[in-house]
Design an enzyme around this catalytic site. Structure first.
Site, PDB file in Angstrom:
ATOM      1  N   ASP A 158     -15.540  -0.994  41.480  1.00 33.66           N
ATOM      2  CA  ASP A 158     -16.256  -0.007  41.387  1.00 33.66           C
ATOM      3  C   ASP A 158     -17.512  -0.172  40.534  1.00 33.66           C
ATOM      4  O   ASP A 158     -17.409  -0.033  38.945  1.00 33.66           O
ATOM      5  CB  ASP A 158     -15.296   1.257  40.714  1.00 33.66           C
ATOM      6  CG  ASP A 158     -15.849   2.745  40.759  1.00 33.66           C
ATOM      7  OD1 ASP A 158     -15.659   3.463  40.095  1.00 33.66           O
ATOM      8  OD2 ASP A 158     -16.901   2.860  41.268  1.00 33.66           O
ATOM      9  N   ASP A 195     -22.942   2.876  44.012  1.00 35.92           N
ATOM     10  CA  ASP A 195     -21.436   3.080  43.659  1.00 35.92           C
ATOM     11  C   ASP A 195     -20.522   2.371  44.759  1.00 35.92           C
ATOM     12  O   ASP A 195     -20.307   3.261  45.641  1.00 35.92           O
ATOM     13  CB  ASP A 195     -21.384   4.453  43.578  1.00 35.92           C
ATOM     14  CG  ASP A 195     -20.023   4.970  43.204  1.00 35.92           C
ATOM     15  OD1 ASP A 195     -19.524   6.128  42.561  1.00 35.92           O
ATOM     16  OD2 ASP A 195     -19.317   4.009  42.887  1.00 35.92           O
TER      17      ASP A 195
HETATM   18  C1  LIG Z   1     -19.188  13.750  37.252  1.00 31.81           C
HETATM   19  C2  LIG Z   1     -18.052  12.840  37.234  1.00 31.81           C
HETATM   20  C3  LIG Z   1     -17.188  12.794  35.899  1.00 31.81           C
HETATM   21  C4  LIG Z   1     -16.721  13.984  35.305  1.00 31.81           C
HETATM   22  C5  LIG Z   1     -17.853  11.897  34.932  1.00 31.81           C
HETATM   23  N1  LIG Z   1     -17.379  10.382  35.620  1.00 31.81           N
HETATM   24  C6  LIG Z   1     -17.922   9.499  36.045  1.00 31.81           C
HETATM   25  O1  LIG Z   1     -19.295   9.508  36.318  1.00 31.81           O
HETATM   26  C7  LIG Z   1     -17.050   8.165  36.556  1.00 31.81           C
HETATM   27  C8  LIG Z   1     -17.083   7.233  35.595  1.00 31.81           C
HETATM   28  N2  LIG Z   1     -17.681   7.805  37.947  1.00 31.81           N
HETATM   29  C9  LIG Z   1     -17.455   8.498  39.130  1.00 31.81           C
HETATM   30  O2  LIG Z   1     -16.914   9.540  38.897  1.00 31.81           O
HETATM   31  C10 LIG Z   1     -18.337   8.086  40.428  1.00 31.81           C
HETATM   32  C11 LIG Z   1     -19.708   8.299  40.091  1.00 31.81           C
HETATM   33  C12 LIG Z   1     -19.842   9.922  40.231  1.00 31.81           C
HETATM   34  S1  LIG Z   1     -21.493  10.125  39.782  1.00 31.81           S
HETATM   35  C13 LIG Z   1     -21.646  11.780  38.858  1.00 31.81           C
HETATM   36  N3  LIG Z   1     -18.106   6.626  40.739  1.00 31.81           N
HETATM   37  C14 LIG Z   1     -16.796   6.231  40.454  1.00 31.81           C
HETATM   38  C15 LIG Z   1     -15.766   6.743  41.393  1.00 31.81           C
HETATM   39  N4  LIG Z   1     -16.342   6.510  42.994  1.00 31.81           N
HETATM   40  C16 LIG Z   1     -14.429   6.245  41.143  1.00 31.81           C
HETATM   41  C17 LIG Z   1     -13.508   6.581  42.107  1.00 31.81           C
HETATM   42  C18 LIG Z   1     -12.891   5.654  42.897  1.00 31.81           C
HETATM   43  C19 LIG Z   1     -11.751   6.212  43.537  1.00 31.81           C
HETATM   44  C20 LIG Z   1     -11.295   7.372  43.622  1.00 31.81           C
HETATM   45  C21 LIG Z   1     -11.723   8.354  43.135  1.00 31.81           C
HETATM   46  C22 LIG Z   1     -13.013   7.875  42.030  1.00 31.81           C
HETATM   47  C23 LIG Z   1     -17.761  12.073  33.612  1.00 31.81           C
HETATM   48  O3  LIG Z   1     -16.577  11.277  33.149  1.00 31.81           O
HETATM   49  O4  LIG Z   1     -18.692  12.669  33.125  1.00 31.81           O
END
Ligand SMILES: CC[C@H](C)[C@H](NC(=O)[C@H](C)NC(=O)[C@@H](CCSC)NC[C@@H](N)Cc1ccccc1)C(=O)O
Length: 330
Positions: free
Chosen positions: A34, A218
């Site tokens: 990821d 991503d």
């Molecule tokens: C906005 C999303 C949250 C709240 C934010 N977290 C992130 O940005 C995290 C690191 N990345 C993610 O949530 C996203 C990118 C979001 S961009 C805002 N990528 C990882 C995601 N595809 C992983 C995944 C795989 C399979 C099932 C579910 C999720 C934070 O911690 O602030």
């Protein structure tokens, strides 16, 4: 050193799973590589049996090289509101032949329902920048950051495919996996993501619109989440398409003949075939289908997920002081 590991799609290419060997003797877990997060976390024997439904579990007690990182904890939330949390071990991790002997392996003690229900996914291997790794009190490095200095080149590549297995390569660009030139564009890693400028877009054979927008590459997100205006213009070209909030986005008749979607990286143009944008049926009789391109409203930037990435050969290059992304046709 260099290596190559398979990326096998789950149904509808919802995500791609890669075998990763952890510990001594090696325990193989299938992880979602990821580039949108930076924690390597796994289902483990440290979590309640009730939240394990078929996943392989990392068992540190069976690994002679596992060492608990005292007092270290982690917890992560994702854009789809899924989450996981737990404790931390250092252990040997081998991905496609590239190995690091003291990788932070984040053993889950709790995960949200979405992870429990996906029996094939044993965890995530985060390859975004280590600045957003969630381990406390001292942040840990991603697998890539740990092995970068031992790789022949400090880069990794993604060759994801439509309904077929592809590859993640580490430390080498395999010229047999793409055609033509690789077009590079600078990355702004200040938010911890592989964020770059998409130089514009085109719908089918319509003229290319040179309006650029920012997005993150991503590999862990299924769809392509793009600016609302771009998405609206796309589905205007699809007879019977509509925004269905009960489904959470644009849907259309499964028989629809979808136009391709062209995106720009610098002066280069890449095309997502219309077929890739028919993501999956939303009903049992397969009359209504959910779009692979949806709006990024509320996120603040676009998310270039698998629907887009599988149309290209992508280089995640940290070999220079400014990281960059490379795209090539294949
Ligand atoms: C906005 C999303 C949250 C709240 C934010 N977290 C992130 O940005 C995290 C690191 N990345 C993610 O949530 C996203 C990118 C979001 S961009 C805002 N990528 C990882 C995601 N595809 C992983 C995944 C795989 C399979 C099932 C579910 C999720 C934070 O911690 O602030």
């Amino acid at each position: 050193d260099s290596g190559s590991a398979r990326a096998s799609p789950e149904q509808y290419d919802i995500q791609y799973l890669t075998p990763v060997e952890i510990g001594t003797p090696p325990q193989t877990l299938n992880l979602d590589v990821d580039s949108g997060s930076s924690d390597l976390w796994v289902f483990s024997t440290e979590m309640p049996a009730s939240s394990v439904k078929g996943q392989a579990q990392y068992d540190p007690s069976k690994s002679s090289t596992a060492k608990r990182v005292q007092d270290a904890t982690w917890n992560i939330t994702y854009g789809d509101n899924s989450y996981s949390e737990g404790i931390v071990y250092k252990d040997v991790v081998n991905v496609g032949g590239v190995s690091f002997d003291a990788q932070a392996v984040e053993a889950a003690t709790a995960v949200s329902q979405t992870f429990t229900t996906d029996a094939n996914d044993d965890g995530l291997l985060g390859l975004a920048f280590s600045t957003i790794n969630t381990v406390q009190p001292s942040q840990e490095k991603t697998f890539f950051d740990n092995v970068a200095s031992e790789l022949d080149a400090a880069l990794w590549t993604a060759d994801l495919k439509y309904h077929k297995s592809g590859c993640y390569d580490f430390g080498v660009i395999d010229d047999s996996k793409y055609t033509g030139q690789i077009t590079y564009t600078d990355v702004d890693s200040s938010d911890g993501f592989w964020m770059f400028d998409v130089s514009g877009y085109g719908i089918g054979n319509n003229t290319f619109q040179s309006t650029s927008f920012q997005g993150i590459a991503d590999t862990g997100t299924t769809l392509a989440m793009l600016p609302a205006q771009v998405v609206k213009a796309y589905y205007k070209q699809v007879r019977g398409a509509k925004l269905d909030n009960s489904q959470g986005g644009y849907v259309f008749p499964c028989q629809a003949n979808l136009p391709s979607f062209v995106y720009g990286v610098g002066n280069a143009r890449y095309e997502i075939p219309g077929q890739y944008i028919n993501y999956a049926p939303v009903d049992n009789d397969g009359t209504t289908c959910f779009g692979g391109i949806q709006s990024d409203a509320g996120i603040g930037f676009a998310i270039l997920g698998d629907i887009l990435l599988k149309s290209a050969f992508v280089v995640f290059d940290a070999s220079e002081n400014v990281p960059r992304l490379g795209f090539a046709k294949k």
